[in-house]
Design a protein around this motif. Structure first.
Motif, PDB file in Angstrom:
ATOM      1  N   GLU A   1      -5.224  10.285   6.094  1.00  0.00           N
ATOM      2  CA  GLU A   1      -5.536   9.120   5.263  1.00  0.00           C
ATOM      3  C   GLU A   1      -6.461   9.537   4.111  1.00  0.00           C
ATOM      4  OE1 GLU A   1      -7.163   5.647   7.208  1.00  0.00           O
ATOM      5  OE2 GLU A   1      -7.513   4.657   5.272  1.00  0.00           O
ATOM      6  N   LEU A   2      -6.086   9.184   2.881  1.00  0.00           N
ATOM      7  CA  LEU A   2      -6.941   9.476   1.726  1.00  0.00           C
ATOM      8  C   LEU A   2      -8.135   8.521   1.773  1.00  0.00           C
ATOM      9  CD1 LEU A   2      -7.348  11.080  -0.922  1.00  0.00           C
ATOM     10  CD2 LEU A   2      -6.120   9.241  -2.093  1.00  0.00           C
TER      11      LEU A   2
ATOM     12  N   ASP B   1      -6.421   3.586  -7.583  1.00  0.00           N
ATOM     13  CA  ASP B   1      -7.087   4.396  -8.593  1.00  0.00           C
ATOM     14  C   ASP B   1      -6.041   5.110  -9.431  1.00  0.00           C
ATOM     15  OD1 ASP B   1      -6.228   6.181  -6.629  1.00  0.00           O
ATOM     16  OD2 ASP B   1      -7.799   7.611  -7.103  1.00  0.00           O
TER      17      ASP B   1
ATOM     18  N   SER C   1     -11.163   9.312  -3.588  1.00  0.00           N
ATOM     19  CA  SER C   1     -10.957  10.255  -4.686  1.00  0.00           C
ATOM     20  C   SER C   1     -12.255  10.239  -5.478  1.00  0.00           C
ATOM     21  CB  SER C   1      -9.740   9.888  -5.535  1.00  0.00           C
ATOM     22  OG  SER C   1      -9.728   8.529  -5.867  1.00  0.00           O
TER      23      SER C   1
ATOM     24  N   GLN D   1      -1.440   9.045 -13.212  1.00  0.00           N
ATOM     25  CA  GLN D   1      -0.834   8.811 -11.892  1.00  0.00           C
ATOM     26  C   GLN D   1      -1.862   8.149 -10.982  1.00  0.00           C
ATOM     27  OE1 GLN D   1       0.478  12.387  -9.803  1.00  0.00           O
ATOM     28  NE2 GLN D   1       1.673  11.160  -8.362  1.00  0.00           N
ATOM     29  N   ALA D   2      -1.403   7.282 -10.105  1.00  0.00           N
ATOM     30  CA  ALA D   2      -2.261   6.711  -9.076  1.00  0.00           C
ATOM     31  C   ALA D   2      -2.352   7.677  -7.896  1.00  0.00           C
ATOM     32  CB  ALA D   2      -1.691   5.382  -8.596  1.00  0.00           C
ATOM     33  N   ASN D   3      -3.506   7.698  -7.248  1.00  0.00           N
ATOM     34  CA  ASN D   3      -3.653   8.505  -6.035  1.00  0.00           C
ATOM     35  C   ASN D   3      -3.344   7.685  -4.785  1.00  0.00           C
ATOM     36  OD1 ASN D   3      -4.610  10.979  -7.321  1.00  0.00           O
ATOM     37  ND2 ASN D   3      -6.414   9.778  -7.844  1.00  0.00           N
ATOM     38  N   ARG D   4      -3.931   6.474  -4.705  1.00  0.00           N
ATOM     39  CA  ARG D   4      -3.663   5.611  -3.547  1.00  0.00           C
ATOM     40  C   ARG D   4      -3.759   4.145  -3.941  1.00  0.00           C
ATOM     41  NH1 ARG D   4      -6.726   4.999   2.432  1.00  0.00           N
ATOM     42  NH2 ARG D   4      -5.232   3.442   3.159  1.00  0.00           N
ATOM     43  N   PHE D   5      -2.860   3.358  -3.409  1.00  0.00           N
ATOM     44  CA  PHE D   5      -2.870   1.893  -3.493  1.00  0.00           C
ATOM     45  C   PHE D   5      -3.236   1.384  -2.105  1.00  0.00           C
ATOM     46  CE2 PHE D   5       0.415   3.603  -6.236  1.00  0.00           C
ATOM     47  CZ  PHE D   5       0.348   2.878  -7.416  1.00  0.00           C
ATOM     48  N   ALA D   6      -4.280   0.567  -1.992  1.00  0.00           N
ATOM     49  CA  ALA D   6      -4.657   0.066  -0.665  1.00  0.00           C
ATOM     50  C   ALA D   6      -5.501  -1.191  -0.762  1.00  0.00           C
ATOM     51  CB  ALA D   6      -5.431   1.128   0.119  1.00  0.00           C
TER      52      ALA D   6
ATOM     53  N   ARG E   1       5.427   1.237  -9.769  1.00  0.00           N
ATOM     54  CA  ARG E   1       5.815   1.439  -8.376  1.00  0.00           C
ATOM     55  C   ARG E   1       6.603   0.255  -7.815  1.00  0.00           C
ATOM     56  NH1 ARG E   1       3.801   4.918  -4.826  1.00  0.00           N
ATOM     57  NH2 ARG E   1       5.609   4.112  -3.719  1.00  0.00           N
TER      58      ARG E   1
ATOM     59  N   ALA F   1       0.839  -1.206   0.000  1.00  0.00           N
ATOM     60  CA  ALA F   1       0.000   0.000   0.000  1.00  0.00           C
ATOM     61  C   ALA F   1       0.866   1.244   0.000  1.00  0.00           C
ATOM     62  CB  ALA F   1      -0.905   0.002   1.231  1.00  0.00           C
ATOM     63  N   ASP F   2       0.354   2.314  -0.629  1.00  0.00           N
ATOM     64  CA  ASP F   2       1.023   3.609  -0.575  1.00  0.00           C
ATOM     65  C   ASP F   2       0.054   4.682  -1.051  1.00  0.00           C
ATOM     66  OD1 ASP F   2       3.377   5.163  -0.002  1.00  0.00           O
ATOM     67  OD2 ASP F   2       3.548   5.523  -2.143  1.00  0.00           O
ATOM     68  N   THR F   3       0.250   5.904  -0.565  1.00  0.00           N
ATOM     69  CA  THR F   3      -0.569   7.036  -1.013  1.00  0.00           C
ATOM     70  C   THR F   3       0.334   8.054  -1.686  1.00  0.00           C
ATOM     71  OG1 THR F   3      -2.143   6.716   0.791  1.00  0.00           O
ATOM     72  CG2 THR F   3      -2.155   8.864  -0.294  1.00  0.00           C
ATOM     73  N   GLU F   4      -0.043   8.482  -2.906  1.00  0.00           N
ATOM     74  CA  GLU F   4       0.772   9.472  -3.614  1.00  0.00           C
ATOM     75  C   GLU F   4       0.203  10.883  -3.488  1.00  0.00           C
ATOM     76  OE1 GLU F   4       2.338   8.538  -7.430  1.00  0.00           O
ATOM     77  OE2 GLU F   4       2.521   6.410  -6.975  1.00  0.00           O
ATOM     78  N   VAL F   5      -1.096  10.982  -3.299  1.00  0.00           N
ATOM     79  CA  VAL F   5      -1.698  12.316  -3.203  1.00  0.00           C
ATOM     80  C   VAL F   5      -1.901  12.667  -1.740  1.00  0.00           C
ATOM     81  CG1 VAL F   5      -3.730  13.705  -3.754  1.00  0.00           C
ATOM     82  CG2 VAL F   5      -2.735  12.203  -5.468  1.00  0.00           C
TER      83      VAL F   5
END
Lengths: 267, 267
Positions: free
Chosen positions: A254-255, B243, A258, B233-238, B197, A114-118
């Motif tokens: 935490e996102l 997305d 979107s 670009q992805a916003n979040r991976f979880a 990623r 898992a990771d958040t880019e925004v």
């Protein structure tokens, strides 16, 4: 004890193999109910279905015609159940005429990388931001505690602005804890971006709205009734429509979702 | 003269009040056809409908199950026709089972105030960017001329990357001019962001995809068969999904579409 206004508006009773609900004056928009509420009701219909598996991951709601005050019917059909996700088709009708439809994807979440880019913007805490003065533009706004960090609703003497960005903290005014329908409603919390750019209120309405749910139920429970940070911006305005992309974060950053929408406007 | 592979794959013939089409080996993905092609076929079905009014402004496609090689049927139903827009519901079935569905909004465009907030990044011209070496990951890629400015497909010995941004120029390899189905297919041009990623190919597939069309038909005619600039670009991976938000611009910098998708992944 009276139901919370959101739960009152979400209340559905079984009817004709689907559900029946009714609009609520506390959620009135300029025309018909707040679109975020209608989206929340459609999601709730799927959540209530005995065949539902997992939690929502994607929802698209299309606003085909205004919902009239009064009774409405909702049908929710499973399109497909896979090993880890489930596709739904939902319709809200009044007198047999489709007013809103939706597609939803529910899924069983699994542990993965898992990771958040925004990232959430660096903004003052909600208690350090004043609530807006004066009466809200529309009735449904009164259900929320809004704190505009930037891009608040233009005053009557406002001029054009070069950016459509709005950033605000928002929470339920009566401390109702966050759940997926509430998160869906919050995804539509932004007033039309064209008002901000043009410095004036004018006819505008969401045509289609999509929500991607990144948070799971446990993450929503952790937010509870706390403020959520929302930021939205239009990408392009052209020939009668504009789009908006937005994100909602918990106070901890935490996102949660979107979300994107296409909006009709007149000038 | 042989049809262009895209037109061959879009070919639909009337059947049972809807349309019948067939998959094409030139558009094969890891499993089933390229999702962007399937989305394009669904849009084409609406475009071909005698009741269709205006041009597409919003499209959401849900990939419920893999499309098998062979024949498929498409039904397109008008949900609602308003004064300036029209809502559609589309289903692709094989042997009566829904594999993909879509909602679409078409509209008659009007002249209004206009502005673009999301600008094209400043990148080298396509002729200054090399085409990728070696065979493509999947067959359908061969239909396009791709020039990765950044975020190209990871090499077998690639490591993780801190950002999921990919920027590329893309055009039809055989100079087919851009139209709405082609623009829909290009909206799905990005390989899964998780590959970039993580530095590795792994199971992943789009669950739901939304396209907002900002360009009208005249703008597409002006692009013709020229390169289009795409950035995603992805916003979040979880927990099994991520997305992606993306935009496509003409070489002159016109924002043609903004597009978003939710993708299932395994690690």
């Amino acid at each position: 004890m009276a139901l919370h206004p959101f739960d009152e508006a979400l209340a559905l009773e079984p009817a004709d193999g689907g559900w029946r609900g009714h609009t609520s004056p506390k959620w009135a928009n300029m025309v018909g109910p707040f679109g975020g509420l209608t989206a929340a009701v459609l999601l709730r219909a799927v959540e209530s279905h005995p065949d539902r598996v997992g939690e929502p991951v994607a929802l698209t709601v299309n606003f085909a015609a205004p919902v009239a005050d009064g009774v409405f019917d909702i049908s929710a059909r499973v399109v497909r159940t896979n090993r880890s996700n489930q596709h739904w088709l939902v319709e809200l009708t009044q007198d047999g005429i489709v007013k809103t439809n939706a597609t939803a994807v529910f899924a069983t979440r699994r542990d993965t990388w898992a990771d958040t880019e925004v990232r959430a913007p660096d903004v003052p805490a909600p208690d350090a931001v004043a609530a807006p003065d004066g009466p809200p533009l529309v009735e449904w706004i009164s259900n929320f505690d809004l704190r505009y960090v930037d891009g608040g609703v233009p005053a009557p003497d406002a001029g054009p602005e070069p950016s459509s960005v709005t950033t605000l903290w928002v929470r339920d005014r009566r401390d109702r804890p966050l759940d997926f329908p509430a998160l869906t409603a919050l995804s539509d919390i932004f007033y039309p971006r064209v008002f901000l750019r043009r410095g004036a209120v004018a006819p505008a309405g969401t045509v289609s709205m999509t929500v991607y749910f990144h948070a799971d139920g446990a993450a929503l429970d952790a937010v509870g009734a706390d403020f959520v940070l929302a930021r939205g911006q239009a990408n392009r305005f052209a020939r009668g429509h504009f789009d908006q992309s937005a994100a909602l974060w918990s106070r901890r950053g935490e996102l949660l979702v979107s979300t994107h929408q296409l909006v009709y406007f007149k000038d």
